[in-house]
Scaffold this motif. Sequence first.
Motif, PDB file in Angstrom:
ATOM      1  N   ARG A   1      -0.145   8.328  -5.352  1.00  0.00           N
ATOM      2  CA  ARG A   1      -1.336   7.790  -5.532  1.00  0.00           C
ATOM      3  C   ARG A   1      -1.396   6.341  -6.135  1.00  0.00           C
ATOM      4  O   ARG A   1      -0.255   5.838  -5.921  1.00  0.00           O
ATOM      5  CB  ARG A   1      -2.121   8.195  -7.153  1.00  0.00           C
ATOM      6  N   GLN A   2      -2.692   5.303  -6.380  1.00  0.00           N
ATOM      7  CA  GLN A   2      -2.057   3.817  -6.228  1.00  0.00           C
ATOM      8  C   GLN A   2      -1.691   4.145  -8.198  1.00  0.00           C
ATOM      9  O   GLN A   2      -2.490   4.362  -8.823  1.00  0.00           O
ATOM     10  CB  GLN A   2      -3.751   3.289  -6.108  1.00  0.00           C
TER      11      GLN A   2
ATOM     12  N   GLY B   1      -1.494  -6.447  -1.446  1.00  0.00           N
ATOM     13  CA  GLY B   1      -0.441  -5.972  -2.109  1.00  0.00           C
ATOM     14  C   GLY B   1       0.815  -7.190  -2.400  1.00  0.00           C
ATOM     15  O   GLY B   1       1.824  -6.684  -2.782  1.00  0.00           O
ATOM     16  N   GLY B   2       0.729  -8.023  -1.167  1.00  0.00           N
ATOM     17  CA  GLY B   2       1.550  -9.361  -1.601  1.00  0.00           C
ATOM     18  C   GLY B   2       1.882 -10.165  -2.869  1.00  0.00           C
ATOM     19  O   GLY B   2       3.203 -10.140  -3.695  1.00  0.00           O
ATOM     20  N   VAL B   3       0.156 -10.285  -3.509  1.00  0.00           N
ATOM     21  CA  VAL B   3      -0.012 -10.942  -4.752  1.00  0.00           C
ATOM     22  C   VAL B   3       1.347  -9.499  -5.508  1.00  0.00           C
ATOM     23  O   VAL B   3       1.981  -9.582  -6.713  1.00  0.00           O
ATOM     24  CB  VAL B   3      -1.262 -10.823  -4.986  1.00  0.00           C
TER      25      VAL B   3
ATOM     26  N   ARG C   1       1.159  -1.103   0.175  1.00  0.00           N
ATOM     27  CA  ARG C   1       0.123  -0.257   0.003  1.00  0.00           C
ATOM     28  C   ARG C   1       0.875   1.656   0.126  1.00  0.00           C
ATOM     29  O   ARG C   1       0.662   1.863  -0.325  1.00  0.00           O
ATOM     30  CB  ARG C   1      -1.323   0.240   0.894  1.00  0.00           C
ATOM     31  N   MET C   2       2.201   1.162   1.036  1.00  0.00           N
ATOM     32  CA  MET C   2       3.181   2.535   0.726  1.00  0.00           C
ATOM     33  C   MET C   2       3.614   2.499  -0.349  1.00  0.00           C
ATOM     34  O   MET C   2       3.291   3.496  -0.683  1.00  0.00           O
ATOM     35  CB  MET C   2       4.222   2.497   1.899  1.00  0.00           C
ATOM     36  N   LEU C   3       3.259   1.172  -1.319  1.00  0.00           N
ATOM     37  CA  LEU C   3       3.975   2.051  -2.522  1.00  0.00           C
ATOM     38  C   LEU C   3       3.652   1.522  -3.774  1.00  0.00           C
ATOM     39  O   LEU C   3       3.385   1.702  -5.310  1.00  0.00           O
ATOM     40  CB  LEU C   3       5.118   0.603  -2.977  1.00  0.00           C
ATOM     41  N   GLY C   4       1.587   2.284  -3.342  1.00  0.00           N
ATOM     42  CA  GLY C   4       1.001   2.286  -4.596  1.00  0.00           C
ATOM     43  C   GLY C   4       0.318   0.864  -4.757  1.00  0.00           C
ATOM     44  O   GLY C   4      -0.109   1.336  -6.166  1.00  0.00           O
TER      45      GLY C   4
END
Length: 403
Positions: A291-292, A236-238, A228-231
Amino acid sequence: MLFLGIETSCDETSLALLEGKVNSGLSFYEQINNFEVLGSLTSSQIKVHQQYGGVVPEVGARQHAEQIHWLFEQLLVKTIAKSKKFESRDKLLTSISDIFVTAEPGLVSALRVGVEFAKSLKFFLEKEFDHTVNLDYVNHLSGHIVSCFYQKRLDKDELGLVSCDNSKGGARYAQNNSSASFDIFPHLHLLVSGGNTQTILLKDSYNWEIVGQTLDDAAGECFDKIGRMLGLPYPGGVNLAKIAELKEENYFDFPISMYKSDSINFSFSGLKTALRYFLQEAQVEGFVIQRQLSNVEIEQLAESASLDLSPKLQFIKKVAISVQFVVVQQLCKQFNKAVRQLSPRSVGLSGGVSANLLLRRKLAEIRPQKVLISQKELTGDNAIMIALAGTRKKTLAKNKKLS
Ligand code: KG4
């Protein structure tokens, strides 16, 4: 005998029908592999929860309630179409002898949907067909553990992924499982999921003991939060694994917790905090993740070597590679320590994070133990593993009665 598995503990609604007999003369491994998967359907809620950045329990529970009846009907249709034995719906329904449903751990509102469905179905089957149906409650984690022992290859026909975007394949690293039977106990197991990271010692099919566990975040939770921190979108794991590929680098010297101590526990919150500060500093230097990331950017990240990317994407790729490497290193180093201390006859890996190819590869290198790794199709939450764990309970109860 037909066994129906039901799983609704988090964000997957899953149902599976298994056929077989509980035979107390068989070894645990033989017994588990004695069952055939007649059909299985899983409906993933990932797309629904993605808009919130994580699982919203109440939304999830509603999704389960909307999906479960439809899914059950589809499973009946699918099974009848596949198996000549069950030429009608009634014939199939009367053959269901046991219902196994996940009762813990999980999101309470989500679990309730599965449990209520199981109870209603038992009531209906008994009333309509005048026979007793056994209903039993299964621990979700025991399902993950048991899944690694099921080494019969599942084909696409047996698995129905209704809406799942993490099914991109990869090599399986299950090993030493060609023979029908071998001694697996004592077995040391690494269970790595979104909510749990545990090392469990299985002395036999009955005596299971947690010997190591995370002191804070689970590995999957850590991946998801850093993602999530990386957008990256949920989970996130996947997505982090997609872009990190199989690279073994720690470009930024992120810390690997615990492994210098004697402990065989795990800890991932230090890495999460380190990342937060690291990204704050990087922001000062101009790497702003506001942002994402779009799907196009994620595909670009997954397919390109670091140097072919823009500086920002290059940076994200390197962070993802380093995070995956550090998490996998900690998992394998801590687990290896436990292996050396406890000298098991076999080792195993299961849980959502066990879909991670680097982790599968690294864990398969543990020698000389026999390595049993859940088939990729059984790593996420699914009802096949719940039905299998239910049959384990039934076998244990039968053995107890006999002794
Ligand atoms: O076992 P699971 O489906 O749900 C729980 O019972 O917790 O595990 C979900 C977790 C999520 O954190 C997800 O990001 C992680 O498994 N996960 C992965 C991969 N696939 C799923 N983490 C790293 N690499 C993967 N390939």
